[in-house]
Motif scaffolding. Sequence first.
Motif, PDB file in Angstrom:
ATOM      1  N   LEU A  60      -0.093   7.393  -9.197  1.00 43.02           N
ATOM      2  CA  LEU A  60       0.629   6.350 -10.006  1.00 43.02           C
ATOM      3  C   LEU A  60       1.283   5.269  -8.932  1.00 43.02           C
ATOM      4  CD1 LEU A  60       2.830   8.505 -12.156  1.00 43.02           C
ATOM      5  CD2 LEU A  60       0.888   7.376 -12.928  1.00 43.02           C
ATOM      6  N   ASN A  61       0.838   5.405  -7.665  1.00 38.55           N
ATOM      7  CA  ASN A  61       1.570   4.694  -6.574  1.00 38.55           C
ATOM      8  C   ASN A  61       2.867   4.748  -6.261  1.00 38.55           C
ATOM      9  OD1 ASN A  61       0.734   2.791  -4.296  1.00 38.55           O
ATOM     10  ND2 ASN A  61       0.969   1.196  -5.653  1.00 38.55           N
ATOM     11  N   GLN A  62       3.544   5.595  -6.718  1.00 39.14           N
ATOM     12  CA  GLN A  62       5.044   5.842  -6.460  1.00 39.14           C
ATOM     13  C   GLN A  62       5.378   6.640  -5.453  1.00 39.14           C
ATOM     14  OE1 GLN A  62       6.030   6.371 -11.434  1.00 39.14           O
ATOM     15  NE2 GLN A  62       7.485   7.463  -9.813  1.00 39.14           N
ATOM     16  N   MET A  63       5.155   5.686  -4.154  1.00 34.92           N
ATOM     17  CA  MET A  63       5.080   6.201  -2.892  1.00 34.92           C
ATOM     18  C   MET A  63       6.342   7.018  -2.417  1.00 34.92           C
ATOM     19  SD  MET A  63       2.065   6.204  -2.270  1.00 34.92           S
ATOM     20  CE  MET A  63       1.893   6.852  -0.636  1.00 34.92           C
ATOM     21  N   ASN A  64       7.664   6.560  -2.973  1.00 31.37           N
ATOM     22  CA  ASN A  64       8.669   7.149  -2.466  1.00 31.37           C
ATOM     23  C   ASN A  64       8.840   8.767  -3.050  1.00 31.37           C
ATOM     24  OD1 ASN A  64      11.600   6.693  -1.134  1.00 31.37           O
ATOM     25  ND2 ASN A  64      12.271   7.139  -3.379  1.00 31.37           N
ATOM     26  N   ASP A  65       8.409   8.784  -4.341  1.00 29.06           N
ATOM     27  CA  ASP A  65       8.408   9.855  -5.036  1.00 29.06           C
ATOM     28  C   ASP A  65       7.603  10.816  -4.174  1.00 29.06           C
ATOM     29  OD1 ASP A  65      10.646   9.657  -6.923  1.00 29.06           O
ATOM     30  OD2 ASP A  65       9.133   8.264  -8.155  1.00 29.06           O
TER      31      ASP A  65
END
Length: 216
Positions: A60-65
């Motif tokens: 999802l390209n939610q890199m912080n998560d």
Amino acid sequence: EFLNADETYFKEYSGFSAHDGFVKNLAYYRQWDGYKHEQEHSFDDSRRSYSEAERLFRTLNQMNDAVFNAAQSVLTFRSEGSLQGFDESAAVFLKKYRELSENKHYKEVLAHYYSREADKSHSAAKTRELRGKAEKLFLETNRRELAFENACKLQLSLDYLGPENEESMKKYSEQSERFLDEYHDFAENQFYVKIAAEHYLIRVRALASQLKEVLR
């Protein structure tokens, strides 16, 4: 409640498994599942869930998560008491996410890594350098207890050569003053008390030495 509700959700909407919303919910489900297993000391299951959450968040390209879950997976080795496992997984994590080195979760793993390397080091100078780096990063990530722990070890490792050695005395005094100011909220801790006692004793001895010179 979240875990139970999502089990029903995944069955109901299994036909939408490629949808971003479905993947996002599944990622958070795996994250909380990892936390639950960690609390139950089922560390292998915990790491599997955290790793799956990391993979899903990356899609999802939610890199912080993604970094958060990868970091939690690494830190389970410390909770488990597996130092070798931590050393190996931390090294992989730090290399994998080095482009996100300003991320809070990256810094936390790096702080633990520095602290661990300090424990293994046989060089006094290198150990102090690593302790200082670990302390700084723990402060940046709001892990004050761990910062305090490393600061104590750093302070207690400093060489003090006596009041006749002005450079040594000045360096020790400056470092201990910084320590006492920074960690006044740990004033009841036995190590804080010990360092405070040594600091003031050295100051008294220095003043006595100066007075002796004046009276000669």
